[in-house]
Scaffold this motif. Sequence first.
Motif, PDB file in Angstrom:
ATOM      1  N   GLY A 100       0.775  -1.226   0.000  1.00 13.54           N
ATOM      2  CA  GLY A 100       0.000   0.000   0.000  1.00 13.54           C
ATOM      3  C   GLY A 100       0.811   1.283   0.000  1.00 13.54           C
ATOM      4  N   TRP A 101       2.126   1.195   0.172  1.00 17.36           N
ATOM      5  CA  TRP A 101       2.954   2.405   0.219  1.00 17.36           C
ATOM      6  C   TRP A 101       3.199   2.898  -1.194  1.00 17.36           C
ATOM      7  N   LYS A 102       3.104   4.211  -1.378  1.00 17.97           N
ATOM      8  CA  LYS A 102       3.469   4.782  -2.665  1.00 17.97           C
ATOM      9  C   LYS A 102       4.185   6.099  -2.442  1.00 17.97           C
ATOM     10  N   MET A 103       4.999   6.425  -3.388  1.00 18.62           N
ATOM     11  CA  MET A 103       5.817   7.631  -3.323  1.00 18.62           C
ATOM     12  C   MET A 103       4.946   8.857  -3.563  1.00 18.62           C
ATOM     13  N   ASP A 104       5.159   9.907  -2.801  1.00 20.31           N
ATOM     14  CA  ASP A 104       4.537  11.204  -3.049  1.00 20.31           C
ATOM     15  C   ASP A 104       5.394  11.887  -4.115  1.00 20.31           C
ATOM     16  N   GLU A 105       5.037  11.683  -5.369  1.00 21.05           N
ATOM     17  CA  GLU A 105       5.857  12.177  -6.473  1.00 21.05           C
ATOM     18  C   GLU A 105       5.928  13.704  -6.509  1.00 21.05           C
ATOM     19  N   ASP A 106       4.833  14.372  -6.172  1.00 26.82           N
ATOM     20  CA  ASP A 106       4.867  15.843  -6.141  1.00 26.82           C
ATOM     21  C   ASP A 106       5.815  16.329  -5.051  1.00 26.82           C
ATOM     22  N   GLY A 107       5.751  15.708  -3.883  1.00 27.84           N
ATOM     23  CA  GLY A 107       6.642  16.081  -2.795  1.00 27.84           C
ATOM     24  C   GLY A 107       8.096  15.789  -3.129  1.00 27.84           C
ATOM     25  N   ALA A 108       8.338  14.650  -3.766  1.00 28.52           N
ATOM     26  CA  ALA A 108       9.699  14.298  -4.168  1.00 28.52           C
ATOM     27  C   ALA A 108      10.229  15.306  -5.183  1.00 28.52           C
ATOM     28  N   ALA A 109       9.383  15.702  -6.126  1.00 27.50           N
ATOM     29  CA  ALA A 109       9.803  16.684  -7.129  1.00 27.50           C
ATOM     30  C   ALA A 109      10.134  18.027  -6.482  1.00 27.50           C
ATOM     31  N   ARG A 110       9.296  18.454  -5.515  1.00 27.33           N
ATOM     32  CA  ARG A 110       9.573  19.720  -4.817  1.00 27.33           C
ATOM     33  C   ARG A 110      10.888  19.638  -4.042  1.00 27.33           C
ATOM     34  N   ALA A 111      11.114  18.517  -3.373  1.00 30.77           N
ATOM     35  CA  ALA A 111      12.355  18.362  -2.604  1.00 30.77           C
ATOM     36  C   ALA A 111      13.573  18.381  -3.530  1.00 30.77           C
ATOM     37  N   LEU A 112      13.498  17.634  -4.627  1.00 33.00           N
ATOM     38  CA  LEU A 112      14.616  17.613  -5.570  1.00 33.00           C
ATOM     39  C   LEU A 112      14.862  18.993  -6.168  1.00 33.00           C
ATOM     40  N   ASP A 113      13.792  19.696  -6.527  1.00 33.18           N
ATOM     41  CA  ASP A 113      13.944  21.055  -7.062  1.00 33.18           C
ATOM     42  C   ASP A 113      14.645  21.970  -6.062  1.00 33.18           C
ATOM     43  N   ASP A 114      14.270  21.851  -4.792  1.00 36.65           N
ATOM     44  CA  ASP A 114      14.871  22.685  -3.754  1.00 36.65           C
ATOM     45  C   ASP A 114      16.365  22.410  -3.629  1.00 36.65           C
ATOM     46  N   PHE A 115      16.732  21.137  -3.531  1.00 39.31           N
ATOM     47  CA  PHE A 115      18.151  20.809  -3.378  1.00 39.31           C
ATOM     48  C   PHE A 115      18.942  21.152  -4.639  1.00 39.31           C
ATOM     49  N   ARG A 116      18.331  20.988  -5.817  1.00 40.34           N
ATOM     50  CA  ARG A 116      19.009  21.363  -7.062  1.00 40.34           C
ATOM     51  C   ARG A 116      19.217  22.868  -7.130  1.00 40.34           C
ATOM     52  N   ARG A 117      18.260  23.632  -6.604  1.00 41.18           N
ATOM     53  CA  ARG A 117      18.392  25.090  -6.604  1.00 41.18           C
ATOM     54  C   ARG A 117      19.557  25.530  -5.718  1.00 41.18           C
ATOM     55  N   HIS A 118      19.816  24.804  -4.642  1.00 43.71           N
ATOM     56  CA  HIS A 118      20.972  25.131  -3.786  1.00 43.71           C
ATOM     57  C   HIS A 118      22.283  24.942  -4.537  1.00 43.71           C
ATOM     58  N   VAL A 119      22.310  24.000  -5.478  1.00 42.46           N
ATOM     59  CA  VAL A 119      23.536  23.726  -6.230  1.00 42.46           C
ATOM     60  C   VAL A 119      23.620  24.595  -7.482  1.00 42.46           C
ATOM     61  N   HIS A 120      22.544  24.660  -8.251  1.00 45.81           N
ATOM     62  CA  HIS A 120      22.582  25.290  -9.563  1.00 45.81           C
ATOM     63  C   HIS A 120      22.002  26.698  -9.596  1.00 45.81           C
TER      64      HIS A 120
END
Length: 88
Positions: free
Chosen positions: A50-70
Amino acid sequence: MFVSTAAVAAAPALAMNSAADEPLAIDHKGILARVEQIVDLLRTRYICDGWKMDEDGAARALDDFRRHVHGPAFNDEDEHTAAHTIKR
Protein backbone atom coordinates in the motif's frame (compact mmCIF):
# COMPACT_ATOMS: atom_id res chain seq x y z
CA MET A 1 10.17 9.99 15.98
CA PHE A 2 10.02 12.26 12.93
CA VAL A 3 13.21 13.23 11.14
CA SER A 4 13.53 15.79 8.39
CA THR A 5 14.70 14.31 5.10
CA ALA A 6 16.85 17.39 4.69
CA ALA A 7 18.61 16.63 7.97
CA VAL A 8 19.12 13.00 6.99
CA ALA A 9 20.47 13.99 3.59
CA ALA A 10 22.75 16.68 4.99
CA ALA A 11 24.25 14.64 7.81
CA PRO A 12 26.94 12.81 5.80
CA ALA A 13 27.93 15.93 3.88
CA LEU A 14 28.18 18.01 7.04
CA ALA A 15 30.04 15.38 9.03
CA MET A 16 32.81 15.11 6.45
CA ASN A 17 33.51 18.83 6.62
CA SER A 18 33.41 19.41 10.37
CA ALA A 19 37.04 19.31 11.46
CA ALA A 20 37.55 21.13 14.77
CA ASP A 21 39.87 23.78 13.34
CA GLU A 22 37.88 24.47 10.15
CA PRO A 23 34.67 26.46 9.74
CA LEU A 24 31.60 24.36 8.98
CA ALA A 25 31.06 24.03 5.24
CA ILE A 26 27.92 22.67 3.63
CA ASP A 27 28.52 20.34 0.70
CA HIS A 28 25.40 21.13 -1.35
CA LYS A 29 26.52 18.88 -4.22
CA GLY A 30 26.98 15.99 -1.80
CA ILE A 31 23.59 16.64 -0.22
CA LEU A 32 21.91 16.74 -3.64
CA ALA A 33 23.53 13.45 -4.63
CA ARG A 34 22.28 11.82 -1.42
CA VAL A 35 18.73 13.16 -1.85
CA GLU A 36 18.66 11.92 -5.44
CA GLN A 37 19.82 8.51 -4.20
CA ILE A 38 17.14 8.43 -1.49
CA VAL A 39 14.36 9.37 -3.93
CA ASP A 40 15.57 6.78 -6.44
CA LEU A 41 15.65 4.08 -3.77
CA LEU A 42 12.15 4.95 -2.58
CA ARG A 43 10.88 4.89 -6.16
CA THR A 44 12.46 1.56 -7.08
CA ARG A 45 12.26 -0.56 -3.92
CA TYR A 46 9.46 -2.36 -2.16
CA ILE A 47 8.64 -0.46 1.05
CA CYS A 48 5.42 -2.16 2.24
CA ASP A 49 1.96 -3.08 1.01
CA GLY A 50 0.00 0.00 0.00
CA TRP A 51 2.95 2.40 0.22
CA LYS A 52 3.47 4.78 -2.67
CA MET A 53 5.82 7.63 -3.32
CA ASP A 54 4.54 11.20 -3.05
CA GLU A 55 5.86 12.18 -6.47
CA ASP A 56 4.87 15.84 -6.14
CA GLY A 57 6.64 16.08 -2.80
CA ALA A 58 9.70 14.30 -4.17
CA ALA A 59 9.80 16.68 -7.13
CA ARG A 60 9.57 19.72 -4.82
CA ALA A 61 12.35 18.36 -2.60
CA LEU A 62 14.62 17.61 -5.57
CA ASP A 63 13.94 21.05 -7.06
CA ASP A 64 14.87 22.68 -3.75
CA PHE A 65 18.15 20.81 -3.38
CA ARG A 66 19.01 21.36 -7.06
CA ARG A 67 18.39 25.09 -6.60
CA HIS A 68 20.97 25.13 -3.79
CA VAL A 69 23.54 23.73 -6.23
CA HIS A 70 22.58 25.29 -9.56
CA GLY A 71 20.67 28.42 -8.47
CA PRO A 72 19.09 30.80 -8.52
CA ALA A 73 19.29 31.17 -4.76
CA PHE A 74 16.22 32.15 -2.78
CA ASN A 75 16.24 35.82 -1.73
CA ASP A 76 15.07 34.99 1.79
CA GLU A 77 13.18 32.46 3.90
CA ASP A 78 9.78 33.87 2.85
CA GLU A 79 10.54 33.20 -0.82
CA HIS A 80 11.72 29.69 0.06
CA THR A 81 8.52 29.00 2.03
CA ALA A 82 6.32 30.38 -0.75
CA ALA A 83 8.06 28.12 -3.28
CA HIS A 84 7.07 25.08 -1.20
CA THR A 85 3.51 26.01 -0.36
CA ILE A 86 1.21 23.32 -1.68
CA LYS A 87 -1.49 24.86 -3.85
CA ARG A 88 -4.73 22.86 -3.78
